[in-house]
Design a protein around this motif. Structure first.
Motif, PDB file in Angstrom:
ATOM      1  N   SER A  29      -1.211  -6.290  -5.985  1.00 50.65           N
ATOM      2  CA  SER A  29      -1.830  -5.119  -5.351  1.00 50.65           C
ATOM      3  C   SER A  29      -2.207  -4.043  -6.367  1.00 50.65           C
ATOM      4  CB  SER A  29      -0.882  -4.522  -4.307  1.00 50.65           C
ATOM      5  OG  SER A  29      -0.593  -5.469  -3.312  1.00 50.65           O
ATOM      6  N   LYS A  50       0.834  -1.209   0.000  1.00 49.21           N
ATOM      7  CA  LYS A  50       0.000   0.000   0.000  1.00 49.21           C
ATOM      8  C   LYS A  50       0.869   1.258   0.000  1.00 49.21           C
ATOM      9  CE  LYS A  50      -2.386   0.683   3.650  1.00 49.21           C
ATOM     10  NZ  LYS A  50      -3.220   0.468   4.853  1.00 49.21           N
ATOM     11  N   ALA A  75      -0.780   6.292   3.622  1.00 50.13           N
ATOM     12  CA  ALA A  75      -0.437   4.883   3.385  1.00 50.13           C
ATOM     13  C   ALA A  75       0.839   4.458   4.098  1.00 50.13           C
ATOM     14  CB  ALA A  75      -0.301   4.635   1.881  1.00 50.13           C
TER      15      ALA A  75
END
Lengths: 252, 252
Positions: free
Chosen positions: A183, A156, B160
């Motif tokens: 991802s 992320k 993030a």
């Protein structure tokens, strides 16, 4: 009672330590150093006792509690004790655990920052990690592959950043690339693999995320992976000395 | 034809430049330096001509094209030309534009990395930017407040990441905090503001994201903002010398 200096050794080359770090090494009575620290750096402390403690990537390293205890005991016997850490102490160095042990024991300490490997890699690549109109931020990450629940966290942070530098990444390139592509990071993302940044044995390979596993197969350790559009900048186009992986296209 | 060395001056303190950087400064015939570089650093090049060019935060700075041209011309007249940049050249330094100009003109160049301010700030705070079980990554960002379309990108990278360091952040704390909270970062997120990292005039304040604007009001420039749970670690609890903002609770 002595004082413990947590000093960043820099990325590898002995003359990339700071003036302050070098001066303290010359005064130290004992130096606890990472296994990765170059002999030329230890030569800056010829008068000191040198004690190797952790951390070599994925090899047996000294137990952190032993290091903590050894630092405290050394400060009880010596005036200037140096803990020499690869790169910078405050980035992937487990410094907080050593600081906590020193503070608990009432030992004075000081932190001397260092050049972190990502910046030496950027210098070796000739690529700025931030670039006007291309990248305004960069994340430094230790990827955690194949550990279930936390596996997505690191991807992320990579996906949200303009540029990413993955530390301690050699030997895991296949899992890293798979996790990132799963991802949502495109396989065409420009990637660079840099081994032994700042040293004569430095190697750099420019490729793409999808081709990374193939390229990384024989890479020397320690290695960093750089990801992002900064690598596809015009600046790269005519760098003949750069080893470009055959699948890479700068105009992607 | 001479060679141009893009050298990281480090975070401010003159003895936090690298040995290599200092050696090259001592040999340089001309030094083009950022306005923020300390006089003590320029004293490492007493024989050289010193030319101040950009970049002082949010003040008038030399046009980048002028700097590029001046570097090329200097290399045509001198053997060793130094471009001394605050921190590290490859992080928020616009090095790519200078490198491109040098390459286009066929001038040899070399990059000497430096200690970036975030790491000096971490040393001053006594807080590791990564910590086992708390933070496995850190993003370095220049916030871009109030510019519409791109405004959300930088907040995304902060949200993030486990730890974030915001460069060139002084004077914008109110907008920064507002943007981040609007993007979903809790107002209770631990925050630190560090001015003049590594210098005798260093100031550090520990607070929360929500209280940042109030605290930052009188902060000296240049300043960095650190955000993340690393700041709430147990290590902070008994630091009496640390200026804790009244609203901060380490056990939050």
């Amino acid at each position: 009672m002595g004082k413990v200096y947590l000093i960043g050794a820099g990325p590898g080359a002995a003359d990339l330590i700071t003036l302050r770090g070098a001066r303290l090494l010359a005064q130290a009575e004992v130096v606890f150093h990472d296994a990765l620290v170059q002999p030329e750096l230890l030569a800056l402390a010829p008068q000191a006792q040198h004690i190797a403690v952790g951390k070599r990537c994925r090899k047996l390293s000294t137990d952190q509690r032993f290091i903590n205890r050894a630092l405290v005991e050394a400060a009880q016997r010596h005036t200037i004790v140096v803990r020499l850490k690869g790169g910078d102490p405050m980035l992937f160095g487990r410094a907080q655990e050593e600081i906590a042990a020193l503070r608990e024991a009432g030992i004075a300490y000081e932190i001397v920052p260092g050049v972190t490997s990502a910046l030496a890699a950027a210098a070796d690549l000739g690529i700025s990690l931030t670039q006007r109109g291309v990248s305004r931020n960069v994340v430094f990450v230790t990827p955690r592959v194949g550990t279930g629940e936390t596996a997505s966290d690191w991807t992320k942070s990579v996906l949200a950043a303009d540029t990413a530098v993955l530390y301690m990444a050699s030997g895991q390139a296949a899992q890293i690339a798979a996790s990132l592509m799963q991802s949502g990071l495109p396989g065409s993302t420009p990637a660079a693999l840099i081994s032994n940044a700042s040293l004569p044995t430095m190697q750099k390979i420019l490729t793409t995320l999808a081709q990374l596993p193939e390229v990384a197969h024989n890479a020397a350790s320690p290695a960093l992976i750089v990801l992002g559009e900064v690598l596809s900048a015009q600046a790269l186009e005519d760098l003949p000395e750069f080893i470009k992986h055959e699948h890479f296209s700068a105009s992607s």
